[in-house]
Design an enzyme around this catalytic site. Structure first.
Site, short mmCIF file in Angstrom:
data_model
loop_
_atom_site.label_atom_id
_atom_site.label_comp_id
_atom_site.label_asym_id
_atom_site.label_seq_id
_atom_site.Cartn_x
_atom_site.Cartn_y
_atom_site.Cartn_z
N ARG A 71 0.84 -1.21 0.00
CA ARG A 71 0.00 0.00 0.00
C ARG A 71 0.87 1.26 0.00
O ARG A 71 0.54 2.26 -0.63
CB ARG A 71 -0.95 -0.03 1.20
CG ARG A 71 -2.02 -1.11 1.04
CD ARG A 71 -2.84 -1.30 2.28
NE ARG A 71 -3.62 -0.12 2.61
CZ ARG A 71 -4.24 0.03 3.79
NH1 ARG A 71 -4.11 -0.88 4.73
NH2 ARG A 71 -4.96 1.10 4.02
N GLN A 102 -10.32 9.18 7.91
CA GLN A 102 -10.10 7.79 8.31
C GLN A 102 -8.93 7.22 7.52
O GLN A 102 -8.47 6.12 7.78
CB GLN A 102 -11.34 6.95 8.04
CG GLN A 102 -12.59 7.44 8.74
CD GLN A 102 -13.83 6.74 8.21
OE1 GLN A 102 -14.18 5.65 8.67
NE2 GLN A 102 -14.47 7.35 7.25
N ASN A 103 -8.47 7.98 6.55
CA ASN A 103 -7.43 7.50 5.64
C ASN A 103 -6.05 7.61 6.26
O ASN A 103 -5.79 8.51 7.06
CB ASN A 103 -7.46 8.29 4.32
CG ASN A 103 -8.80 8.15 3.62
OD1 ASN A 103 -9.55 7.21 3.88
ND2 ASN A 103 -9.15 9.11 2.77
N HIS A 120 -7.12 7.23 12.14
CA HIS A 120 -6.59 5.86 12.07
C HIS A 120 -5.10 5.81 11.79
O HIS A 120 -4.61 4.81 11.30
CB HIS A 120 -7.37 5.06 11.01
CG HIS A 120 -8.80 4.83 11.41
ND1 HIS A 120 -9.80 4.58 10.48
CD2 HIS A 120 -9.41 4.84 12.62
CE1 HIS A 120 -10.96 4.42 11.12
NE2 HIS A 120 -10.74 4.59 12.41
N ASN A 215 -20.92 11.02 -2.47
CA ASN A 215 -20.55 9.62 -2.67
C ASN A 215 -21.28 9.14 -3.94
O ASN A 215 -22.44 9.47 -4.11
CB ASN A 215 -21.01 8.80 -1.44
CG ASN A 215 -20.33 7.43 -1.36
OD1 ASN A 215 -20.26 6.71 -2.37
ND2 ASN A 215 -19.82 7.08 -0.20
C1 BV8 Z 1 -12.39 -0.18 18.23
C2 BV8 Z 1 -6.62 1.81 9.37
C3 BV8 Z 1 -12.55 -1.06 20.35
C4 BV8 Z 1 -5.81 0.59 9.04
C5 BV8 Z 1 -8.94 1.06 9.63
C6 BV8 Z 1 -19.63 -4.71 15.30
C7 BV8 Z 1 -20.41 -3.58 15.25
C8 BV8 Z 1 -19.86 -2.31 15.38
C9 BV8 Z 1 -18.48 -2.16 15.58
C10 BV8 Z 1 -17.71 -3.30 15.61
C11 BV8 Z 1 -18.27 -4.57 15.48
N1 BV8 Z 1 -17.25 -5.46 15.55
C12 BV8 Z 1 -16.10 -4.82 15.73
C13 BV8 Z 1 -16.36 -3.50 15.80
C14 BV8 Z 1 -15.40 -2.43 16.00
C15 BV8 Z 1 -14.66 -2.17 14.70
C16 BV8 Z 1 -15.62 -1.92 13.56
O1 BV8 Z 1 -16.22 -0.87 13.46
N2 BV8 Z 1 -15.75 -2.94 12.68
C17 BV8 Z 1 -16.64 -2.81 11.55
C18 BV8 Z 1 -15.97 -3.46 10.32
C19 BV8 Z 1 -17.95 -3.48 11.89
N3 BV8 Z 1 -13.91 -0.97 14.97
C20 BV8 Z 1 -12.69 -1.08 15.53
O2 BV8 Z 1 -12.14 -2.13 15.79
C21 BV8 Z 1 -12.04 0.25 15.92
N4 BV8 Z 1 -11.57 0.13 17.25
O3 BV8 Z 1 -13.58 -0.30 18.10
O4 BV8 Z 1 -11.75 -0.41 19.38
C22 BV8 Z 1 -12.02 -0.74 21.64
C23 BV8 Z 1 -12.83 -0.04 22.52
C24 BV8 Z 1 -12.35 0.22 23.76
C25 BV8 Z 1 -11.08 -0.21 24.11
C26 BV8 Z 1 -10.26 -0.90 23.20
C27 BV8 Z 1 -10.72 -1.15 21.95
C28 BV8 Z 1 -10.84 0.55 15.04
C29 BV8 Z 1 -11.26 0.60 13.59
C30 BV8 Z 1 -10.11 1.13 12.75
C31 BV8 Z 1 -9.71 0.08 11.74
N5 BV8 Z 1 -8.69 0.66 10.85
N6 BV8 Z 1 -8.00 1.64 8.86
C32 BV8 Z 1 -5.59 0.46 7.56
O5 BV8 Z 1 -6.08 1.30 6.77
O6 BV8 Z 1 -4.91 -0.50 7.19
S1 BV8 Z 1 -10.51 0.87 9.02
C33 BV8 Z 1 -10.60 1.32 7.36
O7 BV8 Z 1 -11.90 0.98 6.89
C34 BV8 Z 1 -10.58 2.81 7.09
O8 BV8 Z 1 -9.69 3.48 7.90
C35 BV8 Z 1 -11.97 3.28 7.31
O9 BV8 Z 1 -12.17 3.75 8.61
C36 BV8 Z 1 -12.75 2.03 7.24
C37 BV8 Z 1 -13.91 2.16 6.30
O10 BV8 Z 1 -13.43 2.39 5.06
P1 BV8 Z 1 -13.96 3.63 4.19
O11 BV8 Z 1 -12.96 4.70 4.34
O12 BV8 Z 1 -15.37 3.97 4.48
O13 BV8 Z 1 -13.82 2.97 2.78
P2 BV8 Z 1 -14.78 1.88 2.14
O14 BV8 Z 1 -13.97 1.14 1.13
O15 BV8 Z 1 -15.54 1.13 3.18
O16 BV8 Z 1 -15.85 2.80 1.38
C38 BV8 Z 1 -15.39 3.63 0.33
C39 BV8 Z 1 -16.54 4.55 0.00
O17 BV8 Z 1 -16.10 5.47 -0.98
C40 BV8 Z 1 -17.74 3.83 -0.56
O18 BV8 Z 1 -18.92 4.34 0.04
C41 BV8 Z 1 -17.71 4.20 -2.06
O19 BV8 Z 1 -19.02 4.31 -2.61
C42 BV8 Z 1 -17.07 5.56 -2.00
N7 BV8 Z 1 -16.36 5.98 -3.21
C43 BV8 Z 1 -15.75 5.20 -4.15
N8 BV8 Z 1 -15.21 6.01 -5.10
C44 BV8 Z 1 -15.46 7.30 -4.73
C45 BV8 Z 1 -16.19 7.28 -3.53
N9 BV8 Z 1 -16.61 8.40 -2.91
C46 BV8 Z 1 -16.30 9.58 -3.48
N10 BV8 Z 1 -15.59 9.68 -4.63
C47 BV8 Z 1 -15.17 8.56 -5.28
N11 BV8 Z 1 -14.48 8.68 -6.44
#
Ligand code: BV8
Ligand code: ZN
Length: 255
Positions: A71, A102-103, A120, A215
């Site tokens: 990456r 978030q990036n 992040h 989006n």
């Molecule tokens: C935490 C860094 C706990 C690393 C990332 C169940 C329910 C709810 C929550 C959870 C659950 N199970 C687990 C959890 C918690 C979990 C979570 O939310 N999981 C999700 C998957 C359900 N979260 C965590 O673990 C977080 N920590 O909760 O800690 C805790 C609490 C107390 C004490 C100790 C611990 C930490 C989460 C961080 C993870 N790291 N990234 C790396 O990058 O390698 S996440 C990564 O994916 C990104 O950073 C971003 O945040 C995330 C989502 O990605 P998006 O940016 O939204 O991208 P995506 O591909 O999904 O979407 C792209 C969008 O762009 C689309 O909508 C598309 O239509 C659009 N698009 C496309 N082209 C364009 C466009 N828009 C505009 N223009 C274009 N041209």
């Protein structure tokens, strides 16, 4: 395509003081950085838990380092796009735009945004698991040997937030404050599925912000948005800046 802005959005833009841009992988897509969940999504090929988690790292540090190096290589070959640049232009127009991203790709800073909150982490930074010493992007695996800390011998890891990990406290606090006092929050390029980051636009809306989503596809946030501009950030955001300029010069009369 010329998004006709609603009169509500026009009046918000005419007087917005605090603007927050909440961004996800989609704003970097047009630079050539793959998103997570899109058709080219990097998670299509591999499970995030294996790669973006401490367990995944400890189980196979070489694979995780390889993924982040892959990456990093992409990110070093790309440039910020018109979407990133439009947020910089907005900053010039309004004096300040707080980018809550978030990036981990550093593209907002490279574009020139001066107020960037990285929820992040940042792929250009690393740190030692043993003593916390920070290391820069020059720290890379050599001949597949995982980088270890010259100070304490600990494993060095990318300075990004993995699943199950807390977000950096100062970044989180700053983001909560900015979103809680925003007049306008523009959610750009995020599917809004990862928490706690995804709770920020909701909190902003509940605190009184006008919620604008940009989006090409609707997301879980769209039903809550006051306005949804369907299209790529690289086209929509520059048009938004153009409309703001016309509003300022009176060329676009508020009706
Ligand atoms: C935490 C860094 C706990 C690393 C990332 C169940 C329910 C709810 C929550 C959870 C659950 N199970 C687990 C959890 C918690 C979990 C979570 O939310 N999981 C999700 C998957 C359900 N979260 C965590 O673990 C977080 N920590 O909760 O800690 C805790 C609490 C107390 C004490 C100790 C611990 C930490 C989460 C961080 C993870 N790291 N990234 C790396 O990058 O390698 S996440 C990564 O994916 C990104 O950073 C971003 O945040 C995330 C989502 O990605 P998006 O940016 O939204 O991208 P995506 O591909 O999904 O979407 C792209 C969008 O762009 C689309 O909508 C598309 O239509 C659009 N698009 C496309 N082209 C364009 C466009 N828009 C505009 N223009 C274009 N041209
Ligand atoms: Zn160390």
């Amino acid at each position: 395509m010329n998004p006709s802005l609603s009169s509500r959005l026009q009046s918000v833009l005419a007087r917005a003081g605090q603007i927050v841009a909440f961004t996800g992988a989609g704003i970097s897509a047009e630079s050539g950085v793959p998103t997570f969940r899109g058709a080219d999504g990097i998670w299509k090929k591999m499970r995030p838990e294996e790669l973006a988690s401490m367990n995944g790292f400890l189980a196979n540090p070489a694979l995780v380092w390889e993924w982040y190096q892959h990456r990093r290589t992409i990110i070093h070959t790309v440039r910020p796009n018109a979407g990133h640049e439009a947020l910089v232009a907005m900053e010039a127009l309004f004096g300040r735009v707080t980018v809550v991203t978030q990036n981990i790709d550093n593209l907002h800073r490279r574009a020139g945004s001066s107020s960037v909150i990285e929820l992040h982490g940042n792929i250009e930074r690393n740190y030692c698991l043993g003593c916390g010493e920070q290391y820069g992007g020059e720290t890379v695996p050599l001949a597949n040997r995982i980088p270890t800390c010259p100070r304490c011998g600990g494993l060095i890891r990318p300075d990004v937030v993995w699943f199950g990990e807390m977000l950096p406290e100062d970044a989180w606090e700053e983001a909560v404050r900015a979103c809680g006092s925003a007049d306008l929050l523009i959610s750009v390029g995020t599917s809004g599925v990862v928490y706690p980051a995804a709770s920020l636009p909701v909190a902003a809306k509940h605190a009184g912000a006008f919620l604008l989503e940009v989006n090409p596809e609707p997301t879980s946030l769209t039903p809550l948005a006051d306005e949804y501009l369907c299209g790529p950030a690289g086209s929509i955001l520059p048009l938004l800046v153009d409309q703001i300029r016309r509003l300022r010069t009176g060329a676009l009369h508020e009706h």
